[in-house]
Scaffold this motif. Structure first.
Motif, PDB file in Angstrom:
ATOM      1  N   GLN A 167       0.808  -1.209   0.000  1.00 53.44           N
ATOM      2  CA  GLN A 167       0.000   0.000   0.000  1.00 53.44           C
ATOM      3  C   GLN A 167       0.850   1.273   0.000  1.00 53.44           C
ATOM      4  O   GLN A 167       0.365   2.336  -0.385  1.00 53.44           O
ATOM      5  N   ALA A 168       2.102   1.174   0.416  1.00 50.76           N
ATOM      6  CA  ALA A 168       2.994   2.323   0.344  1.00 50.76           C
ATOM      7  C   ALA A 168       3.364   2.647  -1.102  1.00 50.76           C
ATOM      8  O   ALA A 168       3.811   3.761  -1.396  1.00 50.76           O
ATOM      9  N   ARG A 169       3.150   1.683  -2.010  1.00 51.46           N
ATOM     10  CA  ARG A 169       3.535   1.861  -3.414  1.00 51.46           C
ATOM     11  C   ARG A 169       2.340   2.054  -4.340  1.00 51.46           C
ATOM     12  O   ARG A 169       2.438   2.767  -5.331  1.00 51.46           O
ATOM     13  N   TRP A 170       1.228   1.376  -4.045  1.00 51.53           N
ATOM     14  CA  TRP A 170       0.078   1.409  -4.936  1.00 51.53           C
ATOM     15  C   TRP A 170      -1.185   1.754  -4.159  1.00 51.53           C
ATOM     16  O   TRP A 170      -1.174   1.832  -2.934  1.00 51.53           O
ATOM     17  N   SER A 171      -2.267   1.938  -4.884  1.00 55.58           N
ATOM     18  CA  SER A 171      -3.551   2.218  -4.249  1.00 55.58           C
ATOM     19  C   SER A 171      -3.997   1.010  -3.433  1.00 55.58           C
ATOM     20  O   SER A 171      -3.496  -0.113  -3.600  1.00 55.58           O
ATOM     21  N   ALA A 172      -4.954   1.257  -2.554  1.00 56.22           N
ATOM     22  CA  ALA A 172      -5.473   0.167  -1.735  1.00 56.22           C
ATOM     23  C   ALA A 172      -6.094  -0.931  -2.593  1.00 56.22           C
ATOM     24  O   ALA A 172      -5.959  -2.121  -2.292  1.00 56.22           O
ATOM     25  N   LEU A 173      -6.767  -0.536  -3.675  1.00 53.62           N
ATOM     26  CA  LEU A 173      -7.393  -1.527  -4.543  1.00 53.62           C
ATOM     27  C   LEU A 173      -6.351  -2.373  -5.258  1.00 53.62           C
ATOM     28  O   LEU A 173      -6.435  -3.609  -5.266  1.00 53.62           O
ATOM     29  N   ALA A 174      -5.358  -1.730  -5.851  1.00 53.05           N
ATOM     30  CA  ALA A 174      -4.296  -2.475  -6.545  1.00 53.05           C
ATOM     31  C   ALA A 174      -3.542  -3.367  -5.563  1.00 53.05           C
ATOM     32  O   ALA A 174      -3.224  -4.529  -5.876  1.00 53.05           O
ATOM     33  N   SER A 175      -3.249  -2.848  -4.384  1.00 51.47           N
ATOM     34  CA  SER A 175      -2.543  -3.635  -3.375  1.00 51.47           C
ATOM     35  C   SER A 175      -3.358  -4.846  -2.951  1.00 51.47           C
ATOM     36  O   SER A 175      -2.822  -5.940  -2.746  1.00 51.47           O
ATOM     37  N   SER A 176      -4.673  -4.649  -2.839  1.00 50.51           N
ATOM     38  CA  SER A 176      -5.550  -5.760  -2.455  1.00 50.51           C
ATOM     39  C   SER A 176      -5.560  -6.851  -3.512  1.00 50.51           C
ATOM     40  O   SER A 176      -5.579  -8.046  -3.192  1.00 50.51           O
ATOM     41  N   LEU A 177      -5.546  -6.455  -4.776  1.00 52.54           N
ATOM     42  CA  LEU A 177      -5.549  -7.444  -5.857  1.00 52.54           C
ATOM     43  C   LEU A 177      -4.251  -8.245  -5.873  1.00 52.54           C
ATOM     44  O   LEU A 177      -4.265  -9.465  -6.068  1.00 52.54           O
ATOM     45  N   VAL A 178      -3.123  -7.568  -5.647  1.00 49.27           N
ATOM     46  CA  VAL A 178      -1.839  -8.273  -5.591  1.00 49.27           C
ATOM     47  C   VAL A 178      -1.842  -9.251  -4.426  1.00 49.27           C
ATOM     48  O   VAL A 178      -1.481 -10.430  -4.568  1.00 49.27           O
ATOM     49  N   LEU A 179      -2.243  -8.763  -3.252  1.00 51.20           N
ATOM     50  CA  LEU A 179      -2.292  -9.638  -2.079  1.00 51.20           C
ATOM     51  C   LEU A 179      -3.249 -10.798  -2.314  1.00 51.20           C
ATOM     52  O   LEU A 179      -2.939 -11.952  -1.976  1.00 51.20           O
ATOM     53  N   GLY A 180      -4.408 -10.508  -2.908  1.00 44.78           N
ATOM     54  CA  GLY A 180      -5.405 -11.543  -3.131  1.00 44.78           C
ATOM     55  C   GLY A 180      -4.929 -12.644  -4.058  1.00 44.78           C
ATOM     56  O   GLY A 180      -5.182 -13.829  -3.815  1.00 44.78           O
TER      57      GLY A 180
END
Length: 303
Positions: A167-180
């Motif tokens: 989340q320090a690098r991307w939006s919360a949505l993009a970060s969530s998709l990567v994590l997911g």
């Protein structure tokens, strides 16, 4: 005054961790799990037989192992103090968000079941756990592990360490998709382990289960960001979700439709709370103070 354990920026292991952020975590997270779990799959023996059950538990420690080891290497005691606060400070959650955490999955289950009954999709949308199953010692141990132990192990690594780096690098949505996506990949071997889901009401197929895991990660972000990075909040959310599924789970014919239900819920969250932060229009997403400090140090070194 900083302690020696907190001044780690010049140490080689710390430098390696920071240079590989955010991809060092999934490499360790997936690599450790797959190294122990693939032999279980290849054996075709029950996952609960010896030594497979040992391999299952050792491999299952990967999110905790990866998260805590990288957190220590990167931030030392300061990182552990920050994690401890996010695990223990109940006031981060608040009454309103506490109710949302406790009620979200039961209400989601009941609403989906009601819709299925209303449109005549099925006469039995839910599989409620019988009293005999709940009193069976083996099934009860599995229920406690799935509902209580696994969420804590998973979320301490995923949200306690990794998500802040994303989340320090991307939006919360993009970060969530990567994590997911990475989180979904971690679950793949479980489907192929003989007997893993035998004592549960859940029988997943990858084609619909993996997308649902990715979508669920976005729901977790909504809770996490709105409770000031509370790891406790997402652990409880994960716990309630697992407990609901084990005691009041969907029948197999409902599984594909449930994915659509999760997608609808996520769409409401993303549209209502914005894809930028999932916190509110114009509201910055929360960033770890440790990550902010590291970013400032990196900028000063480049200046």
């Amino acid at each position: 005054m900083e302690q020696p354990s907190e001044r780690r920026s010049s140490a080689l292991p710390t430098a390696i961790v920071r240079r590989t952020t955010p991809w060092g975590f999934p490499l360790l997270y997936l690599g450790w799990a797959y190294a122990w779990w693939l032999p279980i799959v290849a054996s075709s023996e029950s996952v609960w037989s010896f030594p497979n059950v040992v391999f299952l538990l050792v491999g299952g420690s990967s999110p905790l192992l990866a998260g805590l080891s990288l957190l220590w290497l990167e931030y030392g005691r300061a990182g552990f103090r920050d994690l401890r606060r996010r695990l223990l400070e109940i006031d981060r959650i608040g009454l309103g968000w506490g109710l949302a955490i406790v009620l979200l999955y039961p209400l989601f289950t009941l609403v989906n079941a009601g819709i299925a009954l209303a449109v005549g999709a099925t006469a039995t949308p839910l599989e409620v756990a019988s009293l005999d199953r709940l009193l069976d010692p083996g099934a009860l141990v599995l229920l406690v592990a799935v509902a209580v132990l696994f969420p804590a192990i998973e979320e301490i690594g995923l949200r306690g360490y990794w998500f802040d780096r994303l989340q320090a690098r991307w939006s919360a949505l993009a970060s969530s998709l990567v994590l997911g996506v990475v989180w979904a990949a971690w679950h793949v071997p479980l489907v192929y382990m003989t007997g893993y889901f035998e004592g549960t009401t859940f029988q997943p197929d990858l084609w619909w289960w993996l997308p649902s895991i990715v979508l669920t990660a976005i729901v977790g972000t909504w809770i996490y960001n709105n409770t000031r990075r509370s790891v406790l909040a997402v652990i409880v959310l994960h716990f309630v979700g697992n407990l609901t599924g084990e005691t009041m789970g969907f029948s197999p014919e409902m599984y594909p439709a449930v994915v659509l239900g999760i997608a609808a819920l996520v769409a409401i969250l993303v549209v209502g709370w914005s894809p930028q932060s999932l916190r509110g229009w114009g509201t910055d997403r929360p960033v770890s103070p440790l990550e902010e400090k590291h970013t400032e140090q990196a900028r000063s070194e480049l200046a």
